[in-house]
Design an enzyme around this catalytic site. Structure first.
Site, PDB file in Angstrom:
ATOM      1  N   GLY A 217       0.749  -1.260   0.000  1.00 49.41           N
ATOM      2  CA  GLY A 217       0.000   0.000   0.000  1.00 49.41           C
ATOM      3  C   GLY A 217       0.777   1.308   0.000  1.00 49.41           C
ATOM      4  O   GLY A 217       0.152   2.357  -0.112  1.00 49.41           O
TER       5      GLY A 217
ATOM      6  N   GLY B  14       2.883   2.562  -2.284  1.00 46.23           N
ATOM      7  CA  GLY B  14       3.327   3.036  -3.603  1.00 46.23           C
ATOM      8  C   GLY B  14       2.663   4.340  -4.016  1.00 46.23           C
ATOM      9  O   GLY B  14       1.530   4.638  -3.629  1.00 46.23           O
TER      10      GLY B  14
ATOM     11  N   CYS C  61      -0.503   3.686  -5.856  1.00 44.61           N
ATOM     12  CA  CYS C  61      -1.224   2.550  -5.295  1.00 44.61           C
ATOM     13  C   CYS C  61      -2.461   3.032  -4.542  1.00 44.61           C
ATOM     14  O   CYS C  61      -2.394   4.022  -3.816  1.00 44.61           O
ATOM     15  CB  CYS C  61      -0.262   1.842  -4.350  1.00 44.61           C
TER      16      CYS C  61
HETATM   17  P1  5GP Z   1       6.688   3.992  -5.680  1.00 43.86           P
HETATM   18  O1  5GP Z   1       8.181   3.928  -5.727  1.00 43.86           O
HETATM   19  O2  5GP Z   1       6.113   4.532  -6.955  1.00 43.86           O
HETATM   20  O3  5GP Z   1       6.177   4.697  -4.473  1.00 43.86           O
HETATM   21  O4  5GP Z   1       6.179   2.486  -5.516  1.00 43.86           O
HETATM   22  C1  5GP Z   1       6.470   1.493  -6.470  1.00 43.86           C
HETATM   23  C2  5GP Z   1       5.759   0.219  -6.075  1.00 43.86           C
HETATM   24  O5  5GP Z   1       4.333   0.412  -6.032  1.00 43.86           O
HETATM   25  C3  5GP Z   1       5.916  -0.924  -7.059  1.00 43.86           C
HETATM   26  O6  5GP Z   1       7.171  -1.546  -6.989  1.00 43.86           O
HETATM   27  C4  5GP Z   1       4.767  -1.839  -6.649  1.00 43.86           C
HETATM   28  O7  5GP Z   1       5.085  -2.638  -5.535  1.00 43.86           O
HETATM   29  C5  5GP Z   1       3.697  -0.850  -6.217  1.00 43.86           C
HETATM   30  N1  5GP Z   1       2.661  -0.687  -7.256  1.00 43.86           N
HETATM   31  C6  5GP Z   1       2.823  -0.402  -8.561  1.00 43.86           C
HETATM   32  N2  5GP Z   1       1.638  -0.296  -9.187  1.00 43.86           N
HETATM   33  C7  5GP Z   1       0.700  -0.552  -8.260  1.00 43.86           C
HETATM   34  C8  5GP Z   1      -0.738  -0.608  -8.307  1.00 43.86           C
HETATM   35  O8  5GP Z   1      -1.389  -0.368  -9.319  1.00 43.86           O
HETATM   36  N3  5GP Z   1      -1.352  -0.929  -7.139  1.00 43.86           N
HETATM   37  C9  5GP Z   1      -0.645  -1.184  -5.999  1.00 43.86           C
HETATM   38  N4  5GP Z   1      -1.329  -1.518  -4.915  1.00 43.86           N
HETATM   39  N5  5GP Z   1       0.687  -1.106  -5.913  1.00 43.86           N
HETATM   40  C10 5GP Z   1       1.347  -0.795  -7.034  1.00 43.86           C
END
Ligand code: 5GP
Length: 299
Positions: free
Chosen positions: A172, A174, A177
């Protein structure tokens, strides 16, 4: 229901207190680390930052660019075997799979001659996933196996005992996300990293903090919390190496906006899975990115 009343923390809740050091300059910091693995054939050597296995982050071009700095890329799962064979990527690239059969995963790794696997599913809390890790490890004793996602010590231990070398931690956090909103499930990321790192290290395993890093300072906090690796999505999205040929052409034509979307967003599911399945809702959102000169900014 049991309420956990102990305070749990996110990156924004803490700062790193300064501490004396013998370093003369930051340039003297060696970022390359050598990791011993609990199962696979190690050591794994590199700068412990990993580009996320998202189609707008973990591209072939990203893998090439980051490997020049000894960093890793979990290449997204939508490339074909033929594209992989043509790409001839450096060893820092991980091949990504979701919930697939052991035979398919093992055959693909063998065909490509690759030994680094990222096994990524949104919810790592199923017996089926633990069984898959166990079967993959039995069929591929030497590979580097990163698997997730989970956010608690019990499941971190279960995945390592089943055969994972590196457990991906984050439910959660991301940037694109929406799991916490859509399902109510999640865990503050800094605390998840602290608790899961402790559990993993007790078994000789490793963790990768995945999601929620918005600044280089957040990455430093994740390492300070005990992360062995940090995975980045949003911080790398929008860079030239993350863009498709179509997107690059659009930008060249003067269009200064782009979309970065979650892999469980309706956009991604429409693109790859024939739409959002009837039994579920999308758990990701679309983020607009705007270019001002060379700088890409989320808007
Ligand atoms: P960020 O670095 O952008 O904060 O987080 C990246 C991570 O977000 C990814 O490696 C993956 O674990 C998660 N993530 C990517 N797309 C999605 C999505 O559509 N839903 C959710 N729940 N997590 C995502």
């Amino acid at each position: 229901m049991r309420i956990d009343s102990e305070r749990k923390l996110d990156f924004d809740d803490v700062l790193i207190r300064p501490k004396r050091s013998r370093l003369k300059t930051r340039a003297g910091v060696d970022l390359v680390r050598t990791f011993k693995l609990p199962h696979g054939k190690g050591p794994l050597v590199g700068v412990p930052v990993i580009a996320a296995n998202m189609d707008s982050v973990g591209t072939f071009n990203m893998a090439r660019a980051l490997s020049e700095h000894q960093m890793f890329t979990a290449v997204h799962k939508y490339y074909t075997i033929e594209q992989w064979q043509e790409a001839k990527l450096p060893e820092h690239a991980f091949v990504t799979f979701g919930m697939e059969s052991v035979d398919k995963i093992t055959d693909t790794l063998k065909k490509l001659g690759r030994t680094r696997l990222c096994l990524d599913i949104a919810n790592g809390y199923t017996e089926m996933f633990v069984d898959l890790i166990r079967d993959i490890r039995a069929a591929n004793p030497d590979i580097v196996l990163m698997a997730g996602n989970v956010a608690t010590p019990d499941m971190t231990e279960a995945l390592i005992l089943a055969g994972a070398d590196i457990v991906k931690v984050g439910i959660g956090p991301g940037s694109v996300c929406t799991t916490r909103m859509m399902t109510g499930v999640g865990y503050p990321q800094l605390s998840a990293v602290i608790e899961c790192a402790d559990a993993a290290h007790g078994l000789g395993g490793l963790i990768c903090a995945d999601g929620g890093c918005k600044t280089p300072g957040d990455v430093a906090k994740a390492f300070a919390a005990g992360a062995d690796f940090v995975m980045l999505g949003g911080m790398l999205a929008g860079h030239t190496e993350a863009l498709s040929d179509d997107q690059l052409a659009k930008i060249k034509d003067g269009d200064n906006t782009l979309e970065y979307y979650g892999m469980s967003s309706a956009t991604a599911m429409n693109r790859y899975s024939g739409g959002v399945a009837k039994h579920r809702a999308a758990e990701g959102r679309v983020q607009q990115i705007q270019y001002k000169g060379d700088v890409a900014q989320a808007v």
